[in-house]
Design a protein around this motif. Sequence first.
Motif, PDB file in Angstrom:
ATOM      1  N   ILE A 143     -22.711  42.702 -34.402  1.00 22.29           N
ATOM      2  CA  ILE A 143     -21.720  41.568 -34.798  1.00 22.29           C
ATOM      3  C   ILE A 143     -20.409  41.913 -34.499  1.00 22.29           C
ATOM      4  O   ILE A 143     -20.031  43.129 -34.257  1.00 22.29           O
ATOM      5  CB  ILE A 143     -22.258  41.200 -36.084  1.00 22.29           C
ATOM      6  CG1 ILE A 143     -21.595  42.404 -37.262  1.00 22.29           C
ATOM      7  CG2 ILE A 143     -23.538  40.751 -36.404  1.00 22.29           C
ATOM      8  CD1 ILE A 143     -21.840  42.199 -38.590  1.00 22.29           C
ATOM      9  N   PHE A 144     -19.624  40.925 -34.820  1.00 24.69           N
ATOM     10  CA  PHE A 144     -18.079  41.263 -34.311  1.00 24.69           C
ATOM     11  C   PHE A 144     -17.213  40.736 -35.483  1.00 24.69           C
ATOM     12  O   PHE A 144     -17.448  39.914 -36.197  1.00 24.69           O
ATOM     13  CB  PHE A 144     -17.603  40.106 -33.240  1.00 24.69           C
ATOM     14  CG  PHE A 144     -18.242  40.594 -31.906  1.00 24.69           C
ATOM     15  CD1 PHE A 144     -17.828  41.683 -31.073  1.00 24.69           C
ATOM     16  CD2 PHE A 144     -19.599  39.990 -31.787  1.00 24.69           C
ATOM     17  CE1 PHE A 144     -18.577  42.063 -29.982  1.00 24.69           C
ATOM     18  CE2 PHE A 144     -20.328  40.321 -30.442  1.00 24.69           C
ATOM     19  CZ  PHE A 144     -19.679  41.321 -29.568  1.00 24.69           C
ATOM     20  N   TYR A 145     -16.209  41.503 -35.982  1.00 21.75           N
ATOM     21  CA  TYR A 145     -15.146  41.415 -36.861  1.00 21.75           C
ATOM     22  C   TYR A 145     -14.051  41.311 -36.526  1.00 21.75           C
ATOM     23  O   TYR A 145     -13.287  42.310 -36.016  1.00 21.75           O
ATOM     24  CB  TYR A 145     -15.605  42.614 -38.137  1.00 21.75           C
ATOM     25  CG  TYR A 145     -14.318  42.548 -39.002  1.00 21.75           C
ATOM     26  CD1 TYR A 145     -14.139  41.573 -39.933  1.00 21.75           C
ATOM     27  CD2 TYR A 145     -13.519  43.940 -39.369  1.00 21.75           C
ATOM     28  CE1 TYR A 145     -13.071  41.381 -40.824  1.00 21.75           C
ATOM     29  CE2 TYR A 145     -12.596  43.738 -40.328  1.00 21.75           C
ATOM     30  CZ  TYR A 145     -12.270  42.786 -41.046  1.00 21.75           C
ATOM     31  OH  TYR A 145     -11.302  42.716 -41.941  1.00 21.75           O
ATOM     32  N   VAL A 146     -13.319  40.156 -36.840  1.00 17.36           N
ATOM     33  CA  VAL A 146     -11.853  39.973 -36.339  1.00 17.36           C
ATOM     34  C   VAL A 146     -10.737  40.710 -37.366  1.00 17.36           C
ATOM     35  O   VAL A 146     -10.859  40.126 -38.494  1.00 17.36           O
ATOM     36  CB  VAL A 146     -11.803  38.342 -36.261  1.00 17.36           C
ATOM     37  CG1 VAL A 146     -10.180  38.330 -35.530  1.00 17.36           C
ATOM     38  CG2 VAL A 146     -12.559  37.913 -35.562  1.00 17.36           C
ATOM     39  N   ASN A 147     -10.190  41.647 -36.813  1.00 21.40           N
ATOM     40  CA  ASN A 147      -9.231  42.510 -37.645  1.00 21.40           C
ATOM     41  C   ASN A 147      -8.096  41.695 -37.430  1.00 21.40           C
ATOM     42  O   ASN A 147      -7.335  41.709 -38.620  1.00 21.40           O
ATOM     43  CB  ASN A 147      -9.041  43.989 -36.934  1.00 21.40           C
ATOM     44  CG  ASN A 147     -10.230  44.923 -37.183  1.00 21.40           C
ATOM     45  OD1 ASN A 147     -10.612  45.132 -38.119  1.00 21.40           O
ATOM     46  ND2 ASN A 147     -10.942  45.191 -36.223  1.00 21.40           N
ATOM     47  N   THR A 148      -7.360  41.481 -36.087  1.00 16.16           N
ATOM     48  CA  THR A 148      -6.328  40.389 -35.903  1.00 16.16           C
ATOM     49  C   THR A 148      -6.525  39.531 -34.705  1.00 16.16           C
ATOM     50  O   THR A 148      -7.474  40.070 -34.078  1.00 16.16           O
ATOM     51  CB  THR A 148      -5.152  41.271 -35.720  1.00 16.16           C
ATOM     52  OG1 THR A 148      -5.472  42.258 -34.426  1.00 16.16           O
ATOM     53  CG2 THR A 148      -4.791  42.586 -36.786  1.00 16.16           C
TER      54      THR A 148
END
Length: 242
Positions: free
Chosen positions: A54-59
């Motif tokens: 999965i992917f987590y958007v930091n910025t």
Amino acid sequence: MMTNFLFENFRLKKDQIFEGLTSQELDTLMGSGVTHAYKKGEIIFREAGIPTGIFYVNTGRVKKYKATVKGGEQIFYVCGEGELLGYHALLSEEYYPDSAATIVDSQITFIPKENFLLVLRNSTILSNSLLKALGHEFSLFINSITNLATKTVRERLAFNLLILEEKFKTPGKPEASSEINMSRTDLANMVGTAKETLVRLLHEFKLDELIESDGRIIRITDRKGIIKEANLMGQNAKKKQH
């Protein structure tokens, strides 16, 4: 209050999904991740690809979209900072049903499938949170279809500008004026219209002093006016009658 209602119905928040997890569980998830800097326009995953995490958007900001039969894009959601993407395909053990790409320079953390599923198997908190998020995503999809089917192009543009204004707010500064940083092509694909029509409507909004623009940056200057253009007050009145 109106924009808060809109934002809650068109976002998926990481802090809600991970809320209540232990520090060890969070470390298993985020500590195992690899953070990558993406340039504007880079693909994160493609429709029909195989999910491996999965992917987590930091910025940054990420568009989720479906390819059209004519080779274009239908953008149905924009992920902001602190949001997850790609988990629905992973959970269903299916190919990605859509594609994701950055619309501005972004930093995104990839969390491997093994670590994500390890925490999921042992955490009822995460399981329940993801069930709520999946239900929310389904509601989001229905809302997007309804807007395309029932609203005029002008109403859809105003509606999406309100959503994007919230998406582009600076974290920690909710009251600060936000700058919508999105290409006219992407905005047209999100509204579901031709680029030429979008540019004409933006020009009309500008003449009516509802917005101001500088290159690809758009700022809402009359929020009440945009809410009126989106025909949201009429929707609320109908809801109260039922």
